[in-house]
Motif scaffolding. Structure first.
Motif, PDB file in Angstrom:
ATOM      1  N   ILE A   1       0.824  -1.211   0.000  1.00  0.00           N
ATOM      2  CA  ILE A   1       0.000   0.000   0.000  1.00  0.00           C
ATOM      3  C   ILE A   1       0.860   1.263   0.000  1.00  0.00           C
ATOM      4  O   ILE A   1       0.418   2.321  -0.456  1.00  0.00           O
ATOM      5  CB  ILE A   1      -0.956  -0.011   1.215  1.00  0.00           C
ATOM      6  N   HIS A   2       2.086   1.152   0.490  1.00  0.00           N
ATOM      7  CA  HIS A   2       2.966   2.323   0.503  1.00  0.00           C
ATOM      8  C   HIS A   2       3.263   2.801  -0.914  1.00  0.00           C
ATOM      9  O   HIS A   2       3.490   3.993  -1.140  1.00  0.00           O
ATOM     10  CB  HIS A   2       4.264   1.987   1.235  1.00  0.00           C
ATOM     11  N   ALA A   3       3.243   1.880  -1.866  1.00  0.00           N
ATOM     12  CA  ALA A   3       3.479   2.257  -3.258  1.00  0.00           C
ATOM     13  C   ALA A   3       2.335   3.093  -3.823  1.00  0.00           C
ATOM     14  O   ALA A   3       2.488   3.734  -4.862  1.00  0.00           O
ATOM     15  CB  ALA A   3       3.678   1.001  -4.110  1.00  0.00           C
ATOM     16  N   LEU A   4       1.205   3.100  -3.117  1.00  0.00           N
ATOM     17  CA  LEU A   4       0.046   3.879  -3.555  1.00  0.00           C
ATOM     18  C   LEU A   4      -0.043   5.232  -2.856  1.00  0.00           C
ATOM     19  O   LEU A   4      -1.072   5.903  -2.947  1.00  0.00           O
ATOM     20  CB  LEU A   4      -1.245   3.096  -3.270  1.00  0.00           C
ATOM     21  N   ARG A   5       1.012   5.636  -2.159  1.00  0.00           N
ATOM     22  CA  ARG A   5       0.918   6.835  -1.332  1.00  0.00           C
ATOM     23  C   ARG A   5       0.598   8.085  -2.152  1.00  0.00           C
ATOM     24  O   ARG A   5      -0.143   8.955  -1.687  1.00  0.00           O
ATOM     25  CB  ARG A   5       2.206   7.037  -0.534  1.00  0.00           C
ATOM     26  N   GLY A   6       1.125   8.180  -3.359  1.00  0.00           N
ATOM     27  CA  GLY A   6       0.820   9.342  -4.188  1.00  0.00           C
ATOM     28  C   GLY A   6      -0.639   9.386  -4.587  1.00  0.00           C
ATOM     29  O   GLY A   6      -1.301  10.430  -4.496  1.00  0.00           O
ATOM     30  N   LEU A   7      -1.163   8.248  -5.016  1.00  0.00           N
ATOM     31  CA  LEU A   7      -2.569   8.169  -5.404  1.00  0.00           C
ATOM     32  C   LEU A   7      -3.481   8.401  -4.206  1.00  0.00           C
ATOM     33  O   LEU A   7      -4.490   9.113  -4.310  1.00  0.00           O
ATOM     34  CB  LEU A   7      -2.851   6.800  -6.024  1.00  0.00           C
ATOM     35  N   ASN A   8      -3.125   7.825  -3.067  1.00  0.00           N
ATOM     36  CA  ASN A   8      -3.951   8.002  -1.875  1.00  0.00           C
ATOM     37  C   ASN A   8      -3.913   9.438  -1.362  1.00  0.00           C
ATOM     38  O   ASN A   8      -4.902   9.937  -0.821  1.00  0.00           O
ATOM     39  CB  ASN A   8      -3.500   7.041  -0.771  1.00  0.00           C
ATOM     40  N   MET A   9      -2.779  10.108  -1.529  1.00  0.00           N
ATOM     41  CA  MET A   9      -2.711  11.514  -1.142  1.00  0.00           C
ATOM     42  C   MET A   9      -3.645  12.345  -2.020  1.00  0.00           C
ATOM     43  O   MET A   9      -4.382  13.210  -1.526  1.00  0.00           O
ATOM     44  CB  MET A   9      -1.282  12.040  -1.257  1.00  0.00           C
ATOM     45  N   ALA A  10      -3.640  12.066  -3.319  1.00  0.00           N
ATOM     46  CA  ALA A  10      -4.544  12.779  -4.224  1.00  0.00           C
ATOM     47  C   ALA A  10      -6.000  12.477  -3.879  1.00  0.00           C
ATOM     48  O   ALA A  10      -6.862  13.373  -3.922  1.00  0.00           O
ATOM     49  CB  ALA A  10      -4.249  12.380  -5.670  1.00  0.00           C
ATOM     50  N   SER A  11      -6.286  11.231  -3.505  1.00  0.00           N
ATOM     51  CA  SER A  11      -7.647  10.858  -3.129  1.00  0.00           C
ATOM     52  C   SER A  11      -8.083  11.579  -1.859  1.00  0.00           C
ATOM     53  O   SER A  11      -9.234  12.016  -1.737  1.00  0.00           O
ATOM     54  CB  SER A  11      -7.736   9.342  -2.923  1.00  0.00           C
ATOM     55  N   THR A  12      -7.159  11.708  -0.914  1.00  0.00           N
ATOM     56  CA  THR A  12      -7.479  12.424   0.323  1.00  0.00           C
ATOM     57  C   THR A  12      -7.769  13.892   0.047  1.00  0.00           C
ATOM     58  O   THR A  12      -8.716  14.470   0.602  1.00  0.00           O
ATOM     59  CB  THR A  12      -6.316  12.297   1.323  1.00  0.00           C
TER      60      THR A  12
END
Length: 232
Positions: free
Chosen positions: A170-181
């Motif tokens: 999931i750490h590899a998704l940190r950029g996408l998750n930041m944008a989602s937040t």
């Protein structure tokens, strides 16, 4: 949390040396703020909190606030329990199935895996349908006469999910998750602002906060509202 205090409050939490239950390579490398927007993306989504106003309306303001506060307290306590068990028996467990296996044994591990897969299957089916509907709505807004159907958009979103699932963690998704937040925060801000603006322009004397319908309908709506709050 103080370790000794944690042991007194949660006697099952036998905290010992930080040893990962798989290998040391699996220990997370993210920062606290990474965890923040991972959690915000997976929990505080518009799909999760959008039904809350309806739930409050079905319980009235006092009932809705009380139910919501109780839900927050229970969630907070459950989080403390899980955090206290993160290191159980001197071993650091990074996955729920490993933790369940350490505490409950083999059947605990298999039971946890089973329920995780059932929940994952249900969530993914729901997410794909909802995401497909959202993409279709955007498509229809720009191409009203378009021939693409809901099934097309479900397949498109499913393909994107399949691609992202190949990432190692999931750490590899940190950029996408930041944008989602950030998108979630923007959504919440816009909805709040629109509600305030709409409320100021309304005739307040015509607004009623009473419950509508017969006793049976009110009772069923109340239970549905409690379920909505509990799920969130």
């Amino acid at each position: 949390m103080d370790v000794e205090a944690g042991k007194r409050v949660f006697p099952l939490a036998a905290v010992g040396p930080k040893q990962d239950s798989i290998t040391q390579a699996h220990v997370g490398k993210g920062e606290w703020y990474h965890a923040g927007y991972h959690l915000a993306t997976t929990i505080a989504t518009p799909a999760a909190y959008a039904p809350l106003p309806w739930a409050f309306a079905m319980l009235t303001w006092p009932g809705g606030i009380i139910a919501f506060v109780i839900g927050v307290v229970i969630t907070w306590y459950n989080s403390l329990l899980l955090a206290s068990l993160h290191e159980y028996g001197g071993t650091r467990h990074t996955r729920y199935k490993d933790l369940a296996g350490a505490i409950l044994g083999r059947w605990g591990l298999f039971s946890t895996v089973f329920f995780q897969q059932v929940a994952s299957l249900g969530n993914n089916i729901t997410i794909q349908i909802v995401a497909g509907q959202a993409i279709k709505a955007i498509y229809k807004a720009y191409v009203p006469a378009g021939s693409m159907t809901l099934q097309h958009f479900i397949v498109i979103f499913g393909a994107a999910q399949l691609l992202l699932s190949q990432l190692p963690n999931i750490h590899a998704l940190r950029g996408l998750n930041m944008a989602s937040t950030l998108a979630t925060l923007c959504f919440a801000t816009l909805v709040t602002a629109m509600s305030i603006i709409t409320g100021r322009g309304m005739d307040r004397s015509a607004v009623s906060y009473g419950l509508e319908g017969d006793r049976q309908a009110v009772l069923m709506s109340a239970f549905a509202a409690l379920g909505t709050i509990a799920f969130r």
